[in-house]
Design an enzyme around this catalytic site. Structure first.
Site, PDB file in Angstrom:
ATOM      1  N   HIS A 131       0.852  -1.191   0.000  1.00  0.00           N
ATOM      2  CA  HIS A 131       0.000   0.000   0.000  1.00  0.00           C
ATOM      3  C   HIS A 131       0.880   1.229   0.000  1.00  0.00           C
ATOM      4  CE1 HIS A 131      -3.988   1.845   0.711  1.00  0.00           C
ATOM      5  NE2 HIS A 131      -3.237   2.843   1.152  1.00  0.00           N
TER       6      HIS A 131
ATOM      7  N   ASP B 186     -14.162   3.159   6.859  1.00  0.00           N
ATOM      8  CA  ASP B 186     -13.087   3.995   6.284  1.00  0.00           C
ATOM      9  C   ASP B 186     -13.601   4.782   5.094  1.00  0.00           C
ATOM     10  OD1 ASP B 186     -10.367   4.945   5.781  1.00  0.00           O
ATOM     11  OD2 ASP B 186     -10.567   3.736   3.986  1.00  0.00           O
TER      12      ASP B 186
ATOM     13  N   ARG C  60     -13.057  13.269   5.776  1.00  0.00           N
ATOM     14  CA  ARG C  60     -11.717  13.851   5.997  1.00  0.00           C
ATOM     15  C   ARG C  60     -11.279  14.674   4.794  1.00  0.00           C
ATOM     16  NH1 ARG C  60      -8.285   8.981   6.620  1.00  0.00           N
ATOM     17  NH2 ARG C  60      -6.585  10.467   6.842  1.00  0.00           N
TER      18      ARG C  60
ATOM     19  N   SER D 256      -6.928   4.241   8.678  1.00  0.00           N
ATOM     20  CA  SER D 256      -7.556   4.137   7.357  1.00  0.00           C
ATOM     21  C   SER D 256      -6.861   3.048   6.533  1.00  0.00           C
ATOM     22  CB  SER D 256      -7.447   5.502   6.660  1.00  0.00           C
ATOM     23  OG  SER D 256      -7.665   5.399   5.287  1.00  0.00           O
TER      24      SER D 256
ATOM     25  N   LYS E  60      -8.107  -1.338   6.018  1.00  0.00           N
ATOM     26  CA  LYS E  60      -8.338  -1.959   4.701  1.00  0.00           C
ATOM     27  C   LYS E  60      -7.403  -3.140   4.502  1.00  0.00           C
ATOM     28  CE  LYS E  60      -7.877   2.095   2.821  1.00  0.00           C
ATOM     29  NZ  LYS E  60      -8.019   3.459   2.365  1.00  0.00           N
TER      30      LYS E  60
HETATM   31  N1  URA Z   1      -4.450   6.434   1.859  1.00  0.00           N
HETATM   32  C1  URA Z   1      -5.460   5.874   2.547  1.00  0.00           C
HETATM   33  O1  URA Z   1      -5.954   4.806   2.192  1.00  0.00           O
HETATM   34  N2  URA Z   1      -5.913   6.518   3.628  1.00  0.00           N
HETATM   35  C2  URA Z   1      -5.393   7.681   4.063  1.00  0.00           C
HETATM   36  O2  URA Z   1      -5.844   8.194   5.069  1.00  0.00           O
HETATM   37  C3  URA Z   1      -4.334   8.255   3.326  1.00  0.00           C
HETATM   38  C4  URA Z   1      -3.871   7.603   2.215  1.00  0.00           C
END
Ligand code: URA
Length: 440
Positions: free
Chosen positions: A82, A161, A168, A183, A187
């Site tokens: 990620h 999220d 946000r 966040s 995931k």
């Molecule tokens: N990527 C994400 O999935 N969440 C965030 O808060 C920032 C970047």
């Protein structure tokens, strides 16, 4: 329990209990807590922070707000990566096929563009015919057969999220360690892989602007992963400059294919190789040195490129554009932007370059916008490069000529010049594992 009291508690800098955090996440996911109260809570967290314990509890509550994907139907070790988001960050399309071609399964859910940053799913969809939404059985079958599938986030993966992120994005509460960490890790935990490599971008084009903040974010995410029995490591990589030269969807796919064929921009090659080697290392494929050799071999043998084509073909994509990227639909209009002075490019405001690409049509300005896959820009000069007045800094591409004016203005404002050659910033600044932090 009342949401009002919990907002006040966080506003006053107190620590929330597990039950209180679960009440907030559960209530917000079900629509029982309204957006205005959640916005106030998010701002309180942004200003007062959270303890590591609170962040870990919020992450788990967010992960369990929807489906927890069970990948046990896929044989072997499953690895995920990620990125915290950047400009020209096309690493997934390079790394994922490399790692899959070395025998580690990739069952990955990626995101779409967000703000000034691009997203893998949008980039993949620029390949004609490629679909990024697969029923779970087809997704698993493809991973078992081809070794890799990259799709969009399924509807019910960490829905808390999804809702929190949307708030946000419009309440100036993105760049905050507990909120980003929960966040991302909610995931990743819900998506089910055994190993997770995090690419934490740092610099003016990233959500975390400082190395200290990025290391803190990486440490928080690594600790959450370890606590949940996943193997997690993070590389802190530079985002003071876009990665590679291409920004925009099909332009970035084209550049990724060049790297998979063993050529391409040095910065992109280096970051991709380090990330891929670290993913293989986490998956237990040998020492970091051995893993780096495996990465080299996967590229030079052409195996990684073949696996990439198999993945796109399995998802309906026309792979002739990957063999010959000039076959991608070309933008109707292009325009060069010229340097107004001579010297060196001292620095670039990477966020502005990302916004310029969005203004050309490569990203969404509202949720409803459709993406112009051929839009974006190719940089000709990056930070540290020598430049003569009148030389092109970049070429801009779009389907809609009226978009040039605003995009060019934004692009020009991103460049600062100087007369002395500026010092190079390392591309990989740190590595964060459960053993500690190595800085480079
Ligand atoms: N990527 C994400 O999935 N969440 C965030 O808060 C920032 C970047």
């Amino acid at each position: 329990m009342r949401m009002y009291d919990l907002i006040a508690k966080k506003r006053d800098g107190e620590t929330l209990t597990k039950q209180e955090i679960e009440f907030i996440i559960d209530g917000f996911t079900k629509g029982e807590i309204p957006d205005y109260q959640m916005s106030a809570f998010l701002m309180a967290v942004y200003l007062k922070g959270m303890t590591n314990e609170e962040t870990a509890q919020m992450t788990l509550a967010m992960a369990h707000s929807g489906d927890m994907v069970d990948l046990s139907a896929i044989e072997g070790i499953k690895a995920d990566k990620h990125s915290t988001g950047g400009v020209g960050d096309k690493t997934t399309m390079v790394i994922a096929p490399i790692v899959a071609s070395c025998g580690v399964k990739i069952a990955k859910m990626s995101g779409r563009g967000l703000g000034h940053t691009g997203g893998t799913v949008d980039k993949m969809e620029s390949v004609p015919g490629c679909h990024t939404s697969l029923p779970q059985k087809e997704f698993f079958d493809q991973v078992n057969r081809v070794g890799i599938s990259v799709i969009g986030q399924s509807g019910n993966l960490a829905p808390a999220d999804k809702k929190m992120y949307a708030l946000r994005d419009v309440t100036a509460t993105v760049g905050c360690v507990p909120l980003i960490a929960s966040s991302i890790m909610s995931k990743k935990l819900a998506a089910g892989s055994d190993c997770i490599l995090l690419d934490v971008k740092t610099g003016n084009g990233a959500f975390m602007k400082t190395i200290e903040g990025s290391i803190q974010l990486a440490k928080t995410m690594v600790a959450i992963g370890e606590h949940n029995n996943r193997k997690v490591a993070a590389l802190i990589t530079d985002m003071d400059t876009p990665l590679g030269y291409a920004v925009g969807n099909s332009l970035e796919v084209a550049e990724s294919m060049v790297v998979l064929k063993g050529r391409g921009p040095e910065d992109l090659k280096l970051v991709c190789r380090e990330l891929a080697a670290n993913m293989l290392y986490l998956a237990g494929k040998g020492s970091l040195e051995t893993c780096k050799e495996m990465v080299e071999q996967a590229i030079t043998s052409g195996k990684a490129f073949e696996v990439c084509k198999q993945m796109f073909a399995a998802q309906g994509g026309d792979t002739s554009v990957l063999d010959d990227c000039t076959k991608f639909k070309q933008a109707a209009y292009q325009k060069q932007v010229f340097a107004q002075e001579s010297g060196y490019v001292a620095s670039t405001d990477t966020e502005k370059i990302g916004i310029s690409s969005v203004l050309l049509g490569a990203g969404r300005q509202t949720k409803e916008d459709t993406i112009d896959f051929a839009a974006g820009l190719i940089l000709h000069k990056k930070a540290g490069d020598r430049v003569k007045k009148g030389e092109p800094l970049a070429t801009l591409y779009t389907e809609d000529e009226t978009k040039f004016e605003a995009a060019e203005k934004m692009f020009v404002a991103a460049y600062q010049f100087c007369q002395e050659q500026p010092k190079k910033i390392p591309l990989i600044l740190a590595r964060v594992t459960t053993e500690g932090v190595e800085t480079f």
